[in-house]
Design a protein around this motif. Structure first.
Motif, PDB file in Angstrom:
ATOM      1  N   SER A   1     -10.860  -0.282  -5.770  1.00 56.58           N
ATOM      2  CA  SER A   1     -10.334  -0.664  -4.346  1.00 56.58           C
ATOM      3  C   SER A   1     -11.161  -2.144  -3.944  1.00 56.58           C
ATOM      4  O   SER A   1     -10.331  -2.859  -3.234  1.00 56.58           O
TER       5      SER A   1
ATOM      6  N   TRP B   1       1.015   4.036  -3.180  1.00 56.73           N
ATOM      7  CA  TRP B   1       0.546   5.428  -3.047  1.00 56.73           C
ATOM      8  C   TRP B   1       1.859   6.431  -3.178  1.00 56.73           C
ATOM      9  O   TRP B   1       1.544   7.411  -3.605  1.00 56.73           O
TER      10      TRP B   1
ATOM     11  N   CYS C   1      -6.967   1.670  -2.399  1.00 58.44           N
ATOM     12  CA  CYS C   1      -6.735   1.325  -0.988  1.00 58.44           C
ATOM     13  C   CYS C   1      -7.548  -0.090  -0.488  1.00 58.44           C
ATOM     14  O   CYS C   1      -8.593  -0.241  -0.785  1.00 58.44           O
TER      15      CYS C   1
ATOM     16  N   THR D   1     -14.870  -0.265   2.622  1.00 58.75           N
ATOM     17  CA  THR D   1     -14.084   0.752   1.684  1.00 58.75           C
ATOM     18  C   THR D   1     -14.941   1.829   1.489  1.00 58.75           C
ATOM     19  O   THR D   1     -14.256   2.989   1.475  1.00 58.75           O
TER      20      THR D   1
ATOM     21  N   VAL E   1       1.324   3.978   7.228  1.00 55.44           N
ATOM     22  CA  VAL E   1       1.236   4.216   5.823  1.00 55.44           C
ATOM     23  C   VAL E   1       1.609   5.710   5.546  1.00 55.44           C
ATOM     24  O   VAL E   1       1.964   6.189   4.496  1.00 55.44           O
TER      25      VAL E   1
ATOM     26  N   SER F   1      -9.502  -5.440  -3.145  1.00 56.71           N
ATOM     27  CA  SER F   1      -9.407  -5.870  -1.887  1.00 56.71           C
ATOM     28  C   SER F   1     -10.037  -7.310  -1.835  1.00 56.71           C
ATOM     29  O   SER F   1      -9.616  -7.907  -0.985  1.00 56.71           O
TER      30      SER F   1
ATOM     31  N   THR G   1      -4.889   8.894   6.865  1.00 53.05           N
ATOM     32  CA  THR G   1      -5.075   7.504   6.517  1.00 53.05           C
ATOM     33  C   THR G   1      -5.628   6.735   8.036  1.00 53.05           C
ATOM     34  O   THR G   1      -6.698   6.031   7.945  1.00 53.05           O
TER      35      THR G   1
ATOM     36  N   LEU H   1      -6.546  -1.336   2.536  1.00 56.70           N
ATOM     37  CA  LEU H   1      -6.467  -1.270   3.993  1.00 56.70           C
ATOM     38  C   LEU H   1      -7.825  -1.562   4.678  1.00 56.70           C
ATOM     39  O   LEU H   1      -7.643  -2.157   5.729  1.00 56.70           O
TER      40      LEU H   1
ATOM     41  N   GLN I   1       0.585  -1.086   0.130  1.00 60.15           N
ATOM     42  CA  GLN I   1       0.021  -0.067   0.133  1.00 60.15           C
ATOM     43  C   GLN I   1       1.066   1.168   0.097  1.00 60.15           C
ATOM     44  O   GLN I   1       0.509   2.088  -0.826  1.00 60.15           O
TER      45      GLN I   1
END
Length: 169
Positions: A153, A21, A33, A121, A62, A157, A73, A35, A17
Motif C-alpha cells: 500500500s 476491493w 489501500c 498507512t 467506499v 500510495s 473503512t 486512501l 479503490q
C-alpha cells in the motif's frame, strides 16, 4: 475542493479503490489501500473538521460501494484524518503551516513523503485490521497481513501522490 482537476483525480482514485476491493482480491494476507495518501494530500489550509468529514465521506462511500463491512473503512480513516496535522508536523516540521504551502513531492523530497505515507498507512491498517479481525484471527496472521499490506500500500500510495502532484506542474 476548489481545484476541479484535483477533485476529479480524487473521484477517480476513490472509484479505483472501490473497484480494487470488489474485483482484485490478491490474497487474504494482502490488502491494497491508498486512501490514507488521499487524506494526507488534502490542502494544508483544511483543518481537522474538514479532513475528518472528508475522510468519513470517502470511507463510507467506499464501504457502501464495495463488499466490505459498512463503516469499517470510515472508522479506520478517521484517525488518519485526526492525526494528519501531527504526522505532517512530525515529518516535515511546522514550516509548511507557517508558509501555508501544501505537501509537494518536489519540494519536500521523496524520503520525507514516503515516511509520511508509511505512517498514515500504518495507522489506517492497524485500526482496519484490528477492527476487521475483532479478536477472531490469530495475532501472527494479523501481523503478517499488516506488514505485507503496509509494504504494498505504501508503494502504490507513493505513485498515487505522484499522479496527484502532476496537476501542479
Amino acid at each position: 475542493m476548489k481545484n476541479p482537476e484535483l477533485a476529479l483525480k480524487y473521484a477517480i482514485f476513490v472509484t479505483a479503490q472501490v473497484l480494487i476491493w470488489n474485483f482484485c482480491d490478491f490474497s487474504q494476507y494482502v490488502m491494497l489501500c491508498f486512501l490514507p495518501a488521499l487524506i494526507m494530500y488534502l490542502p494544508i489550509n483544511h483543518g481537522y473538521i474538514y479532513s475528518m468529514v472528508f475522510a468519513f465521506a470517502i470511507g463510507f462511500a467506499v464501504d457502501f460501494l464495495s463488499s466490505g463491512m459498512l463503516g469499517l473503512t470510515a472508522a479506520a480513516l478517521l484517525p488518519v484524518a485526526f492525526m494528519r496535522v501531527a504526522i505532517i508536523n512530525m515529518v516535515f516540521g511546522s514550516e509548511l503551516f507557517s508558509r501555508e504551502e501544501n505537501l509537494s513531492l518536489r519540494k519536500q523530497g521523496a524520503p520525507k513523503m514516503l515516511t509520511c505515507i508509511v505512517l498514515s498507512t500504518a495507522l489506517f491498517l492497524a485500526v482496519y485490521i484490528w477492527a476487521d479481525g475483532a479478536g477472531t484471527r490469530p495475532f501472527l496472521f494479523n501481523l503478517l497481513k499488516f506488514f505485507l499490506s503496509l509494504g504494498l500500500s505504501s508503494l502504490v500510495s507513493y505513485f498515487v501522490i505522484r499522479i496527484l502532484e502532476s496537476e501542479n506542474r
